[in-house]
Design a protein around this motif. Structure first.
Motif, PDB file in Angstrom:
ATOM      1  N   ALA A   1       0.851  -1.185   0.000  1.00  0.00           N
ATOM      2  CA  ALA A   1       0.000   0.000   0.000  1.00  0.00           C
ATOM      3  C   ALA A   1       0.891   1.240   0.000  1.00  0.00           C
ATOM      4  N   LEU A   2       0.754   2.048  -1.043  1.00  0.00           N
ATOM      5  CA  LEU A   2       1.534   3.268  -1.185  1.00  0.00           C
ATOM      6  C   LEU A   2       0.575   4.444  -1.231  1.00  0.00           C
ATOM      7  N   ASN A   3       0.697   5.344  -0.273  1.00  0.00           N
ATOM      8  CA  ASN A   3      -0.142   6.526  -0.221  1.00  0.00           C
ATOM      9  C   ASN A   3       0.657   7.695  -0.791  1.00  0.00           C
ATOM     10  N   PHE A   4       0.250   8.185  -1.942  1.00  0.00           N
ATOM     11  CA  PHE A   4       0.964   9.271  -2.609  1.00  0.00           C
ATOM     12  C   PHE A   4       0.979  10.546  -1.772  1.00  0.00           C
ATOM     13  N   LEU A   5      -0.140  10.873  -1.145  1.00  0.00           N
ATOM     14  CA  LEU A   5      -0.236  12.125  -0.392  1.00  0.00           C
ATOM     15  C   LEU A   5       0.637  12.148   0.853  1.00  0.00           C
ATOM     16  N   THR A   6       0.722  11.025   1.563  1.00  0.00           N
ATOM     17  CA  THR A   6       1.530  10.981   2.793  1.00  0.00           C
ATOM     18  C   THR A   6       2.930  10.443   2.543  1.00  0.00           C
ATOM     19  N   SER A   7       3.158   9.915   1.349  1.00  0.00           N
ATOM     20  CA  SER A   7       4.457   9.316   0.967  1.00  0.00           C
ATOM     21  C   SER A   7       4.816   8.119   1.836  1.00  0.00           C
ATOM     22  N   LYS A   8       3.803   7.406   2.310  1.00  0.00           N
ATOM     23  CA  LYS A   8       4.063   6.229   3.142  1.00  0.00           C
ATOM     24  C   LYS A   8       3.807   4.956   2.353  1.00  0.00           C
ATOM     25  N   LEU A   9       4.708   3.996   2.553  1.00  0.00           N
ATOM     26  CA  LEU A   9       4.626   2.698   1.902  1.00  0.00           C
ATOM     27  C   LEU A   9       4.568   1.631   2.981  1.00  0.00           C
ATOM     28  N   LEU A  10       3.578   0.757   2.882  1.00  0.00           N
ATOM     29  CA  LEU A  10       3.437  -0.371   3.798  1.00  0.00           C
ATOM     30  C   LEU A  10       3.537  -1.649   2.984  1.00  0.00           C
ATOM     31  N   ILE A  11       4.422  -2.528   3.424  1.00  0.00           N
ATOM     32  CA  ILE A  11       4.571  -3.838   2.800  1.00  0.00           C
ATOM     33  C   ILE A  11       4.300  -4.886   3.870  1.00  0.00           C
ATOM     34  N   GLU A  12       3.367  -5.782   3.599  1.00  0.00           N
ATOM     35  CA  GLU A  12       3.125  -6.927   4.474  1.00  0.00           C
ATOM     36  C   GLU A  12       3.463  -8.180   3.685  1.00  0.00           C
ATOM     37  N   GLY A  13       4.160  -9.103   4.349  1.00  0.00           N
ATOM     38  CA  GLY A  13       4.550 -10.310   3.646  1.00  0.00           C
ATOM     39  C   GLY A  13       4.934 -11.431   4.577  1.00  0.00           C
ATOM     40  N   GLU A  14       5.411 -12.510   3.961  1.00  0.00           N
ATOM     41  CA  GLU A  14       5.797 -13.703   4.698  1.00  0.00           C
ATOM     42  C   GLU A  14       7.080 -13.447   5.483  1.00  0.00           C
ATOM     43  N   ASP A  15       7.053 -13.802   6.768  1.00  0.00           N
ATOM     44  CA  ASP A  15       8.195 -13.561   7.654  1.00  0.00           C
ATOM     45  C   ASP A  15       9.483 -14.199   7.151  1.00  0.00           C
ATOM     46  N   GLU A  16       9.380 -15.430   6.654  1.00  0.00           N
ATOM     47  CA  GLU A  16      10.574 -16.157   6.251  1.00  0.00           C
ATOM     48  C   GLU A  16      11.213 -15.599   4.977  1.00  0.00           C
ATOM     49  N   LYS A  17      10.510 -14.732   4.274  1.00  0.00           N
ATOM     50  CA  LYS A  17      11.042 -14.141   3.045  1.00  0.00           C
ATOM     51  C   LYS A  17      11.381 -12.666   3.206  1.00  0.00           C
ATOM     52  N   GLU A  18      11.510 -12.198   4.437  1.00  0.00           N
ATOM     53  CA  GLU A  18      11.705 -10.769   4.686  1.00  0.00           C
ATOM     54  C   GLU A  18      12.915 -10.199   3.956  1.00  0.00           C
ATOM     55  N   SER A  19      14.052 -10.853   4.016  1.00  0.00           N
ATOM     56  CA  SER A  19      15.248 -10.293   3.375  1.00  0.00           C
ATOM     57  C   SER A  19      15.104 -10.263   1.851  1.00  0.00           C
ATOM     58  N   GLU A  20      14.486 -11.298   1.271  1.00  0.00           N
ATOM     59  CA  GLU A  20      14.278 -11.324  -0.177  1.00  0.00           C
ATOM     60  C   GLU A  20      13.283 -10.234  -0.599  1.00  0.00           C
ATOM     61  N   ILE A  21      12.225 -10.053   0.187  1.00  0.00           N
ATOM     62  CA  ILE A  21      11.229  -9.025  -0.105  1.00  0.00           C
ATOM     63  C   ILE A  21      11.865  -7.647  -0.025  1.00  0.00           C
ATOM     64  N   LEU A  22      12.618  -7.403   1.013  1.00  0.00           N
ATOM     65  CA  LEU A  22      13.278  -6.108   1.195  1.00  0.00           C
ATOM     66  C   LEU A  22      14.182  -5.791   0.004  1.00  0.00           C
ATOM     67  N   ALA A  23      14.987  -6.753  -0.415  1.00  0.00           N
ATOM     68  CA  ALA A  23      15.883  -6.551  -1.556  1.00  0.00           C
ATOM     69  C   ALA A  23      15.092  -6.289  -2.836  1.00  0.00           C
ATOM     70  N   ALA A  24      14.007  -7.038  -3.042  1.00  0.00           N
ATOM     71  CA  ALA A  24      13.190  -6.870  -4.242  1.00  0.00           C
ATOM     72  C   ALA A  24      12.486  -5.512  -4.261  1.00  0.00           C
ATOM     73  N   VAL A  25      12.021  -5.062  -3.103  1.00  0.00           N
ATOM     74  CA  VAL A  25      11.374  -3.752  -3.003  1.00  0.00           C
ATOM     75  C   VAL A  25      12.364  -2.657  -3.376  1.00  0.00           C
ATOM     76  N   GLU A  26      13.548  -2.702  -2.791  1.00  0.00           N
ATOM     77  CA  GLU A  26      14.553  -1.674  -3.066  1.00  0.00           C
ATOM     78  C   GLU A  26      14.954  -1.673  -4.540  1.00  0.00           C
ATOM     79  N   LYS A  27      15.110  -2.847  -5.117  1.00  0.00           N
ATOM     80  CA  LYS A  27      15.499  -2.963  -6.526  1.00  0.00           C
ATOM     81  C   LYS A  27      14.400  -2.413  -7.438  1.00  0.00           C
ATOM     82  N   LEU A  28      13.148  -2.769  -7.166  1.00  0.00           N
ATOM     83  CA  LEU A  28      12.034  -2.327  -7.997  1.00  0.00           C
ATOM     84  C   LEU A  28      11.843  -0.820  -7.919  1.00  0.00           C
ATOM     85  N   VAL A  29      11.922  -0.270  -6.730  1.00  0.00           N
ATOM     86  CA  VAL A  29      11.769   1.181  -6.566  1.00  0.00           C
ATOM     87  C   VAL A  29      12.876   1.904  -7.330  1.00  0.00           C
TER      88      VAL A  29
END
Length: 74
Positions: free
Chosen positions: A33-61
């Motif tokens: 969930a990305l709110n353009f007006l507040t510039s806040k991004l919330l990512i919810e995901g699987e605990d065991e994949k946290e490091s992979e998700i974090l890396a993928a988020v940074e790469k995609l952005v």
């Protein structure tokens, strides 16, 4: 797992919506969930994949919004 970010440098709501959709398709992400007006991004995901998700988020952005800056919130 929940990751909260402040994201700056996105110029338009349409770009934010497009980025939100792409973030939601990352393997292990249950909610993006990305709110353009507040510039806040919330990512919810699987605990065991946290490091992979974090890396993928940074790469995609960086790929989609090269001028955007991610700052992790508490």
């Amino acid at each position: 797992m929940k990751l909260n970010y402040k994201i700056t440098g996105i110029d338009c709501p349409n770009c934010a919506a497009k980025l939100e959709r792409k973030l939601g398709k990352i393997d292990g992400v249950q909610l993006a969930a990305l709110n353009f007006l507040t510039s806040k991004l919330l990512i919810e995901g699987e605990d065991e994949k946290e490091s992979e998700i974090l890396a993928a988020v940074e790469k995609l952005v960086a790929k989609m919004e090269p001028d955007a800056v991610l700052k992790k919130l508490n």
